[in-house]
Motif scaffolding. Structure first.
Motif, PDB file in Angstrom:
ATOM      1  N   PRO A 191       0.814  -1.226   0.000  1.00  0.00           N
ATOM      2  CA  PRO A 191       0.000   0.000   0.000  1.00  0.00           C
ATOM      3  C   PRO A 191       0.846   1.275   0.000  1.00  0.00           C
ATOM      4  CG  PRO A 191      -0.817  -1.522   1.638  1.00  0.00           C
ATOM      5  CD  PRO A 191       0.457  -2.092   1.113  1.00  0.00           C
ATOM      6  N   LEU A 192       1.978   1.254   0.692  1.00  0.00           N
ATOM      7  CA  LEU A 192       2.865   2.417   0.669  1.00  0.00           C
ATOM      8  C   LEU A 192       3.423   2.662  -0.726  1.00  0.00           C
ATOM      9  CD1 LEU A 192       4.957   2.191   3.953  1.00  0.00           C
ATOM     10  CD2 LEU A 192       3.305   3.931   3.323  1.00  0.00           C
ATOM     11  N   ALA A 193       3.780   1.604  -1.415  1.00  0.00           N
ATOM     12  CA  ALA A 193       4.323   1.741  -2.768  1.00  0.00           C
ATOM     13  C   ALA A 193       3.262   2.276  -3.730  1.00  0.00           C
ATOM     14  CB  ALA A 193       4.862   0.401  -3.250  1.00  0.00           C
ATOM     15  N   ILE A 194       2.039   1.812  -3.588  1.00  0.00           N
ATOM     16  CA  ILE A 194       0.965   2.304  -4.454  1.00  0.00           C
ATOM     17  C   ILE A 194       0.688   3.774  -4.183  1.00  0.00           C
ATOM     18  CG2 ILE A 194      -1.507   2.091  -4.960  1.00  0.00           C
ATOM     19  CD1 ILE A 194      -1.168  -0.938  -4.518  1.00  0.00           C
ATOM     20  N   PHE A 195       0.619   4.143  -2.909  1.00  0.00           N
ATOM     21  CA  PHE A 195       0.409   5.549  -2.556  1.00  0.00           C
ATOM     22  C   PHE A 195       1.548   6.412  -3.083  1.00  0.00           C
ATOM     23  CE2 PHE A 195       1.300   9.031   0.405  1.00  0.00           C
ATOM     24  CZ  PHE A 195       0.136   9.774   0.243  1.00  0.00           C
ATOM     25  N   GLN A 196       2.770   5.945  -2.937  1.00  0.00           N
ATOM     26  CA  GLN A 196       3.919   6.711  -3.402  1.00  0.00           C
ATOM     27  C   GLN A 196       3.929   6.813  -4.925  1.00  0.00           C
ATOM     28  OE1 GLN A 196       5.866   8.357  -1.328  1.00  0.00           O
ATOM     29  NE2 GLN A 196       6.844   9.290  -3.076  1.00  0.00           N
ATOM     30  N   LEU A 197       3.493   5.768  -5.608  1.00  0.00           N
ATOM     31  CA  LEU A 197       3.409   5.814  -7.066  1.00  0.00           C
ATOM     32  C   LEU A 197       2.406   6.870  -7.524  1.00  0.00           C
ATOM     33  CD1 LEU A 197       4.196   4.593  -9.836  1.00  0.00           C
ATOM     34  CD2 LEU A 197       2.275   3.025  -9.519  1.00  0.00           C
ATOM     35  N   LEU A 198       1.248   6.904  -6.876  1.00  0.00           N
ATOM     36  CA  LEU A 198       0.248   7.916  -7.218  1.00  0.00           C
ATOM     37  C   LEU A 198       0.769   9.320  -6.919  1.00  0.00           C
ATOM     38  CD1 LEU A 198      -3.011   6.198  -5.946  1.00  0.00           C
ATOM     39  CD2 LEU A 198      -2.263   6.519  -8.307  1.00  0.00           C
ATOM     40  N   THR A 228       3.865  10.222  -6.889  1.00  0.00           N
ATOM     41  CA  THR A 228       4.929  10.507  -7.855  1.00  0.00           C
ATOM     42  C   THR A 228       4.348  10.878  -9.224  1.00  0.00           C
ATOM     43  OG1 THR A 228       6.377   8.967  -6.710  1.00  0.00           O
ATOM     44  CG2 THR A 228       7.014   9.573  -8.922  1.00  0.00           C
ATOM     45  N   ILE A 229       3.240  10.263  -9.593  1.00  0.00           N
ATOM     46  CA  ILE A 229       2.617  10.588 -10.877  1.00  0.00           C
ATOM     47  C   ILE A 229       2.094  12.022 -10.874  1.00  0.00           C
ATOM     48  CG2 ILE A 229       0.617  10.087 -12.339  1.00  0.00           C
ATOM     49  CD1 ILE A 229       1.089   7.116 -11.670  1.00  0.00           C
ATOM     50  N   PHE A 230       1.449  12.440  -9.773  1.00  0.00           N
ATOM     51  CA  PHE A 230       0.829  13.764  -9.741  1.00  0.00           C
ATOM     52  C   PHE A 230       1.786  14.880  -9.333  1.00  0.00           C
ATOM     53  CE2 PHE A 230      -2.966  11.017  -9.167  1.00  0.00           C
ATOM     54  CZ  PHE A 230      -3.587  11.367 -10.352  1.00  0.00           C
ATOM     55  N   LEU A 231       2.713  14.621  -8.418  1.00  0.00           N
ATOM     56  CA  LEU A 231       3.660  15.646  -7.958  1.00  0.00           C
ATOM     57  C   LEU A 231       5.080  15.086  -7.980  1.00  0.00           C
ATOM     58  CD1 LEU A 231       1.647  16.874  -4.853  1.00  0.00           C
ATOM     59  CD2 LEU A 231       1.887  18.074  -7.012  1.00  0.00           C
ATOM     60  N   PRO A 232       5.664  14.931  -9.141  1.00  0.00           N
ATOM     61  CA  PRO A 232       6.986  14.289  -9.202  1.00  0.00           C
ATOM     62  C   PRO A 232       8.106  15.208  -8.708  1.00  0.00           C
ATOM     63  CG  PRO A 232       6.297  14.951 -11.384  1.00  0.00           C
ATOM     64  CD  PRO A 232       5.165  15.259 -10.464  1.00  0.00           C
ATOM     65  N   THR A 233       8.795  14.742  -7.712  1.00  0.00           N
ATOM     66  CA  THR A 233      10.027  15.375  -7.262  1.00  0.00           C
ATOM     67  C   THR A 233      11.102  14.297  -7.232  1.00  0.00           C
ATOM     68  OG1 THR A 233       9.620  14.976  -4.918  1.00  0.00           O
ATOM     69  CG2 THR A 233       8.758  17.026  -5.825  1.00  0.00           C
ATOM     70  N   THR A 234      12.322  14.710  -7.102  1.00  0.00           N
ATOM     71  CA  THR A 234      13.421  13.743  -7.080  1.00  0.00           C
ATOM     72  C   THR A 234      13.285  12.787  -5.900  1.00  0.00           C
ATOM     73  OG1 THR A 234      14.830  15.403  -8.093  1.00  0.00           O
ATOM     74  CG2 THR A 234      15.921  13.521  -7.082  1.00  0.00           C
ATOM     75  N   LEU A 246      12.756   2.832  -4.278  1.00  0.00           N
ATOM     76  CA  LEU A 246      13.180   2.069  -3.097  1.00  0.00           C
ATOM     77  C   LEU A 246      12.074   1.138  -2.621  1.00  0.00           C
ATOM     78  CD1 LEU A 246      15.332   1.636  -0.824  1.00  0.00           C
ATOM     79  CD2 LEU A 246      14.068   3.391   0.427  1.00  0.00           C
ATOM     80  N   LEU A 247      10.852   1.642  -2.531  1.00  0.00           N
ATOM     81  CA  LEU A 247       9.724   0.804  -2.115  1.00  0.00           C
ATOM     82  C   LEU A 247       9.460  -0.317  -3.116  1.00  0.00           C
ATOM     83  CD1 LEU A 247       7.272   3.499  -0.759  1.00  0.00           C
ATOM     84  CD2 LEU A 247       8.386   1.706   0.559  1.00  0.00           C
ATOM     85  N   PHE A 248       9.636  -0.036  -4.403  1.00  0.00           N
ATOM     86  CA  PHE A 248       9.463  -1.072  -5.415  1.00  0.00           C
ATOM     87  C   PHE A 248      10.490  -2.188  -5.235  1.00  0.00           C
ATOM     88  CE2 PHE A 248      10.786  -2.719  -9.586  1.00  0.00           C
ATOM     89  CZ  PHE A 248       9.625  -3.373  -9.942  1.00  0.00           C
TER      90      PHE A 248
END
Length: 60
Positions: free
Chosen positions: A24-31, A33-39, A47-49
């Motif tokens: 769930p953390l990886a999915i949340f982080q993916l979403l 990252t898609i909407f507000l991509p920062t380094t 890392l979560l992947f």
């Protein structure tokens, strides 16, 4: 004198708990990252992947 598996049950429970939480953390982080991509978001998502793949392959 010292037992090799002294902390083994504790670490097994921690590993099981982390394996449940990582997806769930990886999915949340993916979403995020898609909407507000920062380094930092991209690095955290990668890392979560890799942690999730490690749990799937039983490397961790």
């Amino acid at each position: 004198m010292f037992k090799n598996n002294r902390f083994q049950p504790f670490f097994k429970k921690c590993r099981e708990g982390l394996s449940i939480i990582v997806l769930p953390l990886a999915i949340f982080q993916l979403l995020r990252t898609i909407f507000l991509p920062t380094t930092m978001d991209v690095l955290l998502c990668a890392l979560l992947f890799f942690i999730y793949v490690g749990f799937l392959k039983k490397w961790l």
